[in-house]
Design a protein around this motif. Structure first.
Motif, PDB file in Angstrom:
ATOM      1  N   ALA A  16      13.513   2.725 -13.134  1.00  0.00           N
ATOM      2  CA  ALA A  16      13.289   3.454 -14.384  1.00  0.00           C
ATOM      3  C   ALA A  16      13.034   4.935 -14.128  1.00  0.00           C
ATOM      4  CB  ALA A  16      12.113   2.840 -15.147  1.00  0.00           C
ATOM      5  N   MET A  17      12.501   5.260 -12.966  1.00  0.00           N
ATOM      6  CA  MET A  17      12.206   6.650 -12.619  1.00  0.00           C
ATOM      7  C   MET A  17      13.332   7.281 -11.800  1.00  0.00           C
ATOM      8  SD  MET A  17       8.219   6.258 -11.660  1.00  0.00           S
ATOM      9  CE  MET A  17       7.171   7.244 -12.704  1.00  0.00           C
ATOM     10  N   ASN A  18      14.463   6.562 -11.693  1.00  0.00           N
ATOM     11  CA  ASN A  18      15.611   7.017 -10.905  1.00  0.00           C
ATOM     12  C   ASN A  18      15.231   7.322  -9.455  1.00  0.00           C
ATOM     13  OD1 ASN A  18      17.565   6.870 -13.007  1.00  0.00           O
ATOM     14  ND2 ASN A  18      16.703   8.750 -13.856  1.00  0.00           N
ATOM     15  N   LYS A  19      14.440   6.438  -8.892  1.00  0.00           N
ATOM     16  CA  LYS A  19      14.011   6.570  -7.505  1.00  0.00           C
ATOM     17  C   LYS A  19      14.581   5.418  -6.703  1.00  0.00           C
ATOM     18  CE  LYS A  19      11.154   9.962  -8.341  1.00  0.00           C
ATOM     19  NZ  LYS A  19      11.248  11.263  -7.746  1.00  0.00           N
ATOM     20  N   GLU A  20      14.853   5.715  -5.432  1.00  0.00           N
ATOM     21  CA  GLU A  20      15.264   4.648  -4.528  1.00  0.00           C
ATOM     22  C   GLU A  20      14.010   3.990  -3.977  1.00  0.00           C
ATOM     23  OE1 GLU A  20      17.982   5.992  -1.553  1.00  0.00           O
ATOM     24  OE2 GLU A  20      19.105   7.184  -2.973  1.00  0.00           O
TER      25      GLU A  20
ATOM     26  N   GLU B   2       0.841  -1.189   0.000  1.00  0.00           N
ATOM     27  CA  GLU B   2       0.000   0.000   0.000  1.00  0.00           C
ATOM     28  C   GLU B   2       0.884   1.251   0.000  1.00  0.00           C
ATOM     29  OE1 GLU B   2      -0.648   0.089   4.841  1.00  0.00           O
ATOM     30  OE2 GLU B   2      -2.318  -0.439   3.543  1.00  0.00           O
ATOM     31  N   TYR B   3       0.317   2.344  -0.484  1.00  0.00           N
ATOM     32  CA  TYR B   3       1.006   3.626  -0.524  1.00  0.00           C
ATOM     33  C   TYR B   3       0.063   4.721  -0.071  1.00  0.00           C
ATOM     34  CZ  TYR B   3       4.876   1.802  -3.337  1.00  0.00           C
ATOM     35  OH  TYR B   3       5.972   1.107  -3.780  1.00  0.00           O
ATOM     36  N   CYS B   4       0.633   5.778   0.503  1.00  0.00           N
ATOM     37  CA  CYS B   4      -0.166   6.971   0.777  1.00  0.00           C
ATOM     38  C   CYS B   4       0.068   7.954  -0.370  1.00  0.00           C
ATOM     39  CB  CYS B   4       0.170   7.576   2.135  1.00  0.00           C
ATOM     40  SG  CYS B   4       1.769   8.350   2.238  1.00  0.00           S
ATOM     41  N   VAL B   5      -0.772   8.954  -0.439  1.00  0.00           N
ATOM     42  CA  VAL B   5      -0.696   9.919  -1.541  1.00  0.00           C
ATOM     43  C   VAL B   5       0.673  10.594  -1.586  1.00  0.00           C
ATOM     44  CG1 VAL B   5      -1.641  12.081  -2.449  1.00  0.00           C
ATOM     45  CG2 VAL B   5      -3.173  10.326  -1.581  1.00  0.00           C
ATOM     46  N   CYS B   6       1.209  10.967  -0.431  1.00  0.00           N
ATOM     47  CA  CYS B   6       2.484  11.695  -0.424  1.00  0.00           C
ATOM     48  C   CYS B   6       3.619  10.847  -1.016  1.00  0.00           C
ATOM     49  CB  CYS B   6       2.833  12.198   0.965  1.00  0.00           C
ATOM     50  SG  CYS B   6       3.031  10.938   2.225  1.00  0.00           S
TER      51      CYS B   6
ATOM     52  N   ASP C  56       5.836  11.733  -4.519  1.00  0.00           N
ATOM     53  CA  ASP C  56       7.299  11.671  -4.628  1.00  0.00           C
ATOM     54  C   ASP C  56       7.739  10.780  -5.785  1.00  0.00           C
ATOM     55  OD1 ASP C  56       7.639  13.363  -2.477  1.00  0.00           O
ATOM     56  OD2 ASP C  56       8.044  11.747  -1.042  1.00  0.00           O
ATOM     57  N   ILE C  57       7.087   9.666  -5.952  1.00  0.00           N
ATOM     58  CA  ILE C  57       7.477   8.725  -7.010  1.00  0.00           C
ATOM     59  C   ILE C  57       7.122   9.266  -8.389  1.00  0.00           C
ATOM     60  CG2 ILE C  57       7.002   6.456  -8.019  1.00  0.00           C
ATOM     61  CD1 ILE C  57       6.494   5.464  -5.104  1.00  0.00           C
ATOM     62  N   LEU C  58       5.889   9.709  -8.551  1.00  0.00           N
ATOM     63  CA  LEU C  58       5.379  10.083  -9.869  1.00  0.00           C
ATOM     64  C   LEU C  58       5.755  11.504 -10.279  1.00  0.00           C
ATOM     65  CD1 LEU C  58       1.845   8.531  -9.408  1.00  0.00           C
ATOM     66  CD2 LEU C  58       3.750   7.554 -10.724  1.00  0.00           C
ATOM     67  N   GLU C  59       6.166  12.310  -9.293  1.00  0.00           N
ATOM     68  CA  GLU C  59       6.534  13.706  -9.534  1.00  0.00           C
ATOM     69  C   GLU C  59       5.414  14.488 -10.215  1.00  0.00           C
ATOM     70  OE1 GLU C  59      10.378  13.792 -11.435  1.00  0.00           O
ATOM     71  OE2 GLU C  59      11.373  13.079  -9.624  1.00  0.00           O
ATOM     72  N   ILE C  60       4.197  14.274  -9.714  1.00  0.00           N
ATOM     73  CA  ILE C  60       3.069  15.098 -10.111  1.00  0.00           C
ATOM     74  C   ILE C  60       2.442  15.647  -8.835  1.00  0.00           C
ATOM     75  CG2 ILE C  60       2.643  13.881 -12.281  1.00  0.00           C
ATOM     76  CD1 ILE C  60       0.327  12.430 -10.988  1.00  0.00           C
ATOM     77  N   SER C  61       1.588  16.614  -8.971  1.00  0.00           N
ATOM     78  CA  SER C  61       1.030  17.288  -7.801  1.00  0.00           C
ATOM     79  C   SER C  61       0.162  16.354  -6.962  1.00  0.00           C
ATOM     80  CB  SER C  61       0.196  18.488  -8.253  1.00  0.00           C
ATOM     81  OG  SER C  61      -0.974  18.040  -8.920  1.00  0.00           O
TER      82      SER C  61
END
Length: 108
Positions: free
Chosen positions: A97-101, A30-34, A38-43
């Motif tokens: 792929a999104m250069n995220k840890e 599961e994920y929270c919106v915040c 951070d992952i998707l880099e959208i508002s």
């Protein structure tokens, strides 16, 4: 015919790359919106809008914990959606792929 229209509407939701990415991520946890912001880099409103659409069709469910809302996948009774998600990359591949840890919950 009603069942076919419902399936078509749900599959249309998956034609959006952001929504499909959200569902692919939710396959593993599961994920929270915040976190998704951070992952998707959208508002935050953008992420919330995608989640609202997915929730309205029953593809995700929410769990409120204090001030945070966590979203999880809800497709056990929808085998055609589960089949589509089997072909999506796992969260590690998406994050790479999104250069995220690896994201750990920041909403506690």
């Amino acid at each position: 015919m009603e069942q076919i229209q419902e399936m078509a509407d749900k599959l249309k939701l998956l034609s959006d790359g952001t929504r499909l990415t959200i569902l692919a991520l939710l396959r593993e946890r599961e994920y929270c919106v915040c976190e998704l912001v951070d992952i998707l880099e959208i508002s935050q409103p953008g992420v919330s809008q995608h989640l609202r659409k997915l929730k309205s069709y029953g593809l995700v469910k929410e769990d409120k914990r204090g001030q945070w809302v966590y979203y999880s996948l809800n497709v056990d009774d929808q085998p055609y959606i589960k089949s589509v998600l089997e072909y999506t990359p796992n969260s590690k591949a998406i994050l790479t792929a999104m250069n995220k840890e690896e994201i750990t919950s920041v909403c506690k």
